[in-house]
Structures are given as structure tokens and as C-alpha cells.
Write an enzyme that holds these catalytic residues in place. Structure first.
Site, PDB file in Angstrom:
ATOM      1  N   ASN A 158      42.824  30.819  14.081  1.00 43.38           N
ATOM      2  CA  ASN A 158      43.669  30.934  15.266  1.00 43.38           C
ATOM      3  C   ASN A 158      43.713  32.395  15.695  1.00 43.38           C
ATOM      4  O   ASN A 158      44.147  33.260  14.922  1.00 43.38           O
ATOM      5  CB  ASN A 158      45.071  30.413  14.944  1.00 43.38           C
ATOM      6  N   ARG A 213      50.054  45.927  25.019  1.00 39.70           N
ATOM      7  CA  ARG A 213      49.678  47.203  25.628  1.00 39.70           C
ATOM      8  C   ARG A 213      49.097  47.023  27.032  1.00 39.70           C
ATOM      9  O   ARG A 213      49.112  47.938  27.840  1.00 39.70           O
ATOM     10  CB  ARG A 213      48.653  47.913  24.728  1.00 39.70           C
ATOM     11  N   HIS A 257      46.349  28.532  21.094  1.00 40.26           N
ATOM     12  CA  HIS A 257      47.541  27.794  21.518  1.00 40.26           C
ATOM     13  C   HIS A 257      48.067  28.450  22.792  1.00 40.26           C
ATOM     14  O   HIS A 257      48.977  29.273  22.745  1.00 40.26           O
ATOM     15  CB  HIS A 257      48.602  27.822  20.419  1.00 40.26           C
ATOM     16  N   ARG A 260      50.263  29.074  25.736  1.00 40.40           N
ATOM     17  CA  ARG A 260      51.628  28.678  26.085  1.00 40.40           C
ATOM     18  C   ARG A 260      51.895  28.956  27.562  1.00 40.40           C
ATOM     19  O   ARG A 260      51.314  29.876  28.144  1.00 40.40           O
ATOM     20  CB  ARG A 260      52.641  29.415  25.213  1.00 40.40           C
ATOM     21  N   HIS A 302      50.549  35.085  24.670  1.00 40.98           N
ATOM     22  CA  HIS A 302      49.343  35.539  23.963  1.00 40.98           C
ATOM     23  C   HIS A 302      48.085  35.015  24.665  1.00 40.98           C
ATOM     24  O   HIS A 302      47.589  35.653  25.569  1.00 40.98           O
ATOM     25  CB  HIS A 302      49.377  35.207  22.466  1.00 40.98           C
ATOM     26  N   GLU A 313      45.460  23.909  21.005  1.00 42.30           N
ATOM     27  CA  GLU A 313      46.782  23.387  20.688  1.00 42.30           C
ATOM     28  C   GLU A 313      47.694  23.540  21.905  1.00 42.30           C
ATOM     29  O   GLU A 313      47.493  24.433  22.726  1.00 42.30           O
ATOM     30  CB  GLU A 313      47.408  24.157  19.523  1.00 42.30           C
ATOM     31  N   HIS A 327      50.017  26.234   9.403  1.00 42.26           N
ATOM     32  CA  HIS A 327      51.233  27.023   9.606  1.00 42.26           C
ATOM     33  C   HIS A 327      51.623  27.720   8.311  1.00 42.26           C
ATOM     34  O   HIS A 327      52.013  27.086   7.339  1.00 42.26           O
ATOM     35  CB  HIS A 327      52.420  26.191  10.112  1.00 42.26           C
TER      36      HIS A 327
END
EC number: 2.6.99.2
Length: 255
Positions: free
Chosen positions: A8, A19, A44, A46, A51, A74, A202
Site C-alpha cells: 500500500n 509539502r 485507497h 479517499r 493521500h 480499496e 492493517h
């Protein structure tokens, strides 16, 4: 068969976004992971774009196809589209990843911390799974090991479940693994009996991964990001990925 490692790369994007600009380069990090033996790349994206962003998903899709490794996207299937985020289904239609892992996380969650409750999510979830499978992807559902109805994932049309391993990692860190491992081993058996493939993820790390795989039979894939990137700060990214691959080679599926 060896359990597959999907790295991941969310945390690389977190550092980049903190930054601005393009450094560190998410694509270069993924290339390094693949060259070191990773079997796949996980993201993942979002809705808040904290990110991984939509552009990253498209670029990583092309990269993983170029290198013939799996791409795993994901996300929360219930989250609506918004500015900069076209929605999980649209991202998957645009990239056709090998695997889509559905996760019931809300916008305000720091990280994914629970699996689906099949007693509440069934009707809409079944329709969404069908839509994601129509993309041509394998569909996995994020579940808690203590969920009494893991077999319900198969009834909804899922191909696999991803066991949420956060509670195991916490138990391992405290030196009290027996109860947690028994719970996860039972979850794995129930998933297998229902015809579901088993993934896990996880807070898995070099410190706890081997014990987990020794106790939970049949894990096909682990998705690891936070711990791996943290360890790479000290050990280097290539060396860290190789260390995980070595652990996996020593833990054969079904052994």
C-alpha cells in the site's frame, strides 16, 4: 503457494502532499516495490484526497499493467463523488484493477478500523458488488474476524474477504496473541468453508506477520503499507520489501 504481498503506497502520497509538488514520487516508490518482489500495489483513494488522488490511481494502473502485477483499489463504495474524486466505481471502471476491496470507512476516519456489518448493509452492498464485478475485477470485503456472518460475504457475491488485522497487531504488541490468533484462525476457516478467498491487512509488520500466517491457514494476500513504509525509513524501501517477501516465502499457504 506463497501468500502474495501487495504494498500500500498511501503513505508515500501523504508525505508528498504534506509539502506539495511531486516528491516523493509515488510511481517511483511503486516501481521500487515491484522490483524488490512485491506481487501487487494497493491504493485507497479517499474523497478528501488526503493521500492518493485520482491521477495517482490512473498512473499506478498503467504501471502495474506494464509490470504484470496486480492492482488493488480499496475504498468506500457508499461515498458519493465530489470535486477531484469521481467516486470509487468510476475510478475502477477507468482502470479495471485486478481486485477491488470495499471498506466501510467514513470521511472523518483517520484509518479503516472496522469491517462491514452484513446485517445492515446487505441490499445496497449486493447491488454495488455486482456493479464492481461487472468491471471485471475480483471483489473483496473488509471484515472483522469476530463477525459471526463472514459467510454472508459470499451470499452477497464477494470473491474474498480481507480480515481486519488491527486487533491482532495490538494483541501481538502486548504479548497476548493466543486468543487473537484463535479468533482469526476461526474466521479464516469460516471464510474458506463459504468458498471465500482470504486476504488480510492493517498493522501487519515484520514483527507480527510470520506468527499470523503460521496460525491462520490459507491467506492468499496481505496488504501492508503503514508499517512497511515506516520500517523502510530505517532499512530502505527495497530491503524492506525483500524482507517481507522472505517472510511470505517461509509461510506457505495451507501449511
Amino acid at each position: 503457494m506463497t501468500t502474495q504481498l501487495s504494498v500500500n503506497v498511501n503513505k508515500i502520497a501523504v508525505l508528498r502532499n504534506s509539502r506539495g509538488g511531486t516528491d516523493p514520487d509515488v510511481l517511483q516508490a511503486a516501481r521500487t516495490c515491484i522490483a524488490a518482489g512485491a506481487h501487487g500495489i494497493t491504493v485507497h483513494p479517499r474523497p478528501d484526497q488526503r493521500h492518493i488522488r485520482a491521477g495517482d490511481v490512473l498512473a499506478l494502473s498503467a504501471l502495474t499493467r506494464e509490470h504484470a502485477v496486480e492492482f488493488n483499489i480499496e475504498g468506500n463504495p457508499f461515498a458519493p463523488p465530489r470535486a477531484g474524486y469521481p467516486g470509487l466505481l468510476e475510478l475502477c471502471r477507468a482502470t479495471r484493477p485486478e481486485q477491488i476491496t470495499l471498506v466501510p470507512d467514513g470521511d472523518g476516519q483517520l484509518t479503516s478500523d472496522h469491517g462491514f456489518d452484513f446485517a445492515q448493509d446487505t441490499t445496497q452492498l449486493a447491488e454495488l458488488i455486482a456493479a464492481f464485478k461487472a468491471v471485471g475485477s475480483r471483489v473483496s470485503l473488509f471484515v472483522d474476524a469476530g463477525n459471526p456472518d463472514i459467510a454472508g460475504a459470499a451470499a452477497l457475491g464477494a470473491d474474498r474477504v480481507e480480515l481486519y488485522t488491527g486487533p491482532y497487531a495490538h494483541a501481538h504488541a502486548s504479548g497476548q496473541t493466543d486468543t487473537a490468533l484463535a479468533l482469526f484462525a476461526d474466521a479464516g476457516r469460516r471464510a474458506s468453508a463459504a468458498g471465500l478467498g482470504i486476504n488480510a491487512g492493517h498493522d501487519l509488520s515484520q514483527a507480527n506477520l510470520g506468527d499470523f500466517l503460521a496460525a491462520v491457514p490459507g491467506v492468499l494476500e496481505v496488504s501492508i503499507g503503514h508499517a512497511l513504509i515506516g520500517e523502510a525509513l530505517y532499512q530502505g524501501l527495497e530491503a524492506t520489501v525483500r524482507a517481507y517477501v522472505d517472510i511470505l516465502r517461509g509461510s506457505q499457504v495451507g501449511a
